[in-house]
Design an enzyme around this catalytic site. Structure first.
Site, mmCIF file in Angstrom:
data_model
loop_
_atom_site.group_PDB
_atom_site.id
_atom_site.type_symbol
_atom_site.label_atom_id
_atom_site.label_comp_id
_atom_site.label_asym_id
_atom_site.label_seq_id
_atom_site.Cartn_x
_atom_site.Cartn_y
_atom_site.Cartn_z
ATOM 1 N N HIS A 133 0.839 -1.203 0.000
ATOM 2 C CA HIS A 133 0.000 0.000 0.000
ATOM 3 C C HIS A 133 0.873 1.252 0.000
ATOM 4 O O HIS A 133 0.623 2.202 -0.742
ATOM 5 C CB HIS A 133 -0.883 0.053 1.263
ATOM 6 C CG HIS A 133 -1.933 -0.991 1.340
ATOM 7 N ND1 HIS A 133 -2.105 -1.770 2.464
ATOM 8 C CD2 HIS A 133 -2.898 -1.367 0.473
ATOM 9 C CE1 HIS A 133 -3.124 -2.585 2.285
ATOM 10 N NE2 HIS A 133 -3.625 -2.366 1.064
ATOM 11 N N LYS A 136 -16.802 -6.624 5.886
ATOM 12 C CA LYS A 136 -15.518 -7.038 6.449
ATOM 13 C C LYS A 136 -15.537 -6.883 7.968
ATOM 14 O O LYS A 136 -16.265 -6.077 8.517
ATOM 15 C CB LYS A 136 -14.376 -6.205 5.854
ATOM 16 C CG LYS A 136 -14.142 -6.484 4.382
ATOM 17 C CD LYS A 136 -12.890 -5.800 3.895
ATOM 18 C CE LYS A 136 -12.619 -6.172 2.443
ATOM 19 N NZ LYS A 136 -11.345 -5.627 1.987
ATOM 20 N N ARG A 195 -2.388 -6.138 -8.177
ATOM 21 C CA ARG A 195 -1.334 -7.131 -7.980
ATOM 22 C C ARG A 195 -1.353 -8.187 -9.071
ATOM 23 O O ARG A 195 -0.328 -8.680 -9.482
ATOM 24 C CB ARG A 195 -1.506 -7.824 -6.625
ATOM 25 C CG ARG A 195 -1.299 -6.920 -5.451
ATOM 26 C CD ARG A 195 -1.670 -7.614 -4.188
ATOM 27 N NE ARG A 195 -3.089 -7.943 -4.258
ATOM 28 C CZ ARG A 195 -3.878 -8.118 -3.225
ATOM 29 N NH1 ARG A 195 -3.391 -8.032 -2.020
ATOM 30 N NH2 ARG A 195 -5.145 -8.393 -3.373
ATOM 31 N N SER A 228 -3.061 -7.664 2.942
ATOM 32 C CA SER A 228 -3.250 -7.601 4.399
ATOM 33 C C SER A 228 -3.595 -8.979 4.951
ATOM 34 O O SER A 228 -3.132 -9.356 6.028
ATOM 35 C CB SER A 228 -4.361 -6.602 4.731
ATOM 36 O OG SER A 228 -3.983 -5.302 4.357
#
Length: 161
Positions: free
Chosen positions: A17, A41, A90, A128
């Site tokens: 990040h 989440k 990514r 994460s």
């Protein structure tokens, strides 16, 4: 003044990040890193804790500010006078979902475009979730998290184990 927004959950903020933040900040007068609230989440850190961590790891970048929002990203961008969303990618699997969100955001706010930045090779695997998994096994996190939040992250992990 050209303002961009880099949204995410940042639970926790990783070196990947931070790499996107540093690179995006070079291209805009102002970059808002926005901790988005997502009811689906179950974050490890509260919104205010995540905002504080991001502020600490970006204090060396003059044109970065950190905020949070529980609004639609398209509406938040309009309120902030931003016409650009920055998203880090990514892998191809990231692109499919982010491309869909870019189209939706543009539909909701026709002034809004999305800029995709690919992760640098050393961060392509980093998420994460992966950091949390490594921490469960007491892995060395120095290549994955900014130094200033590692101890805080480890302490929170220890509370959850």
């Amino acid at each position: 003044m050209k303002t961009a927004i880099y949204p995410g959950s940042f639970d926790p903020v990783t070196n990947g990040h931070l790499n996107i933040i540093e690179r995006a900040a070079k291209n805009f007068d102002r970059l808002i890193v926005c901790v988005m609230m997502n009811g689906d989440k179950h974050p490890m850190f509260s919104v205010s804790e995540r905002v504080d961590m991001i502020r600490r790891v970006t204090e060396h970048i003059d044109n970065v500010s950190v905020m949070c929002s529980d609004k639609l990203l398209a509406d938040f961008a309009r309120e902030q006078g931003s016409t650009v969303i920055v998203k880090g990618l990514r892998a191809i699997s990231d692109f499919e979902r982010e491309f869909q969100m870019a189209i939706i955001n543009h539909k909701l706010n026709p002034e809004l475009d999305t800029m995709f930045l690919t992760a640098e090779h050393q961060f392509m695997y980093l998420s994460s979730s992966a950091v949390k998994e490594m921490a469960r096994y007491d892995a060395d996190l120095h290549d994955f998290l900014p130094q200033v939040i590692i101890e805080e992250f480890k302490a929170r992990m220890a509370e959850q184990i």
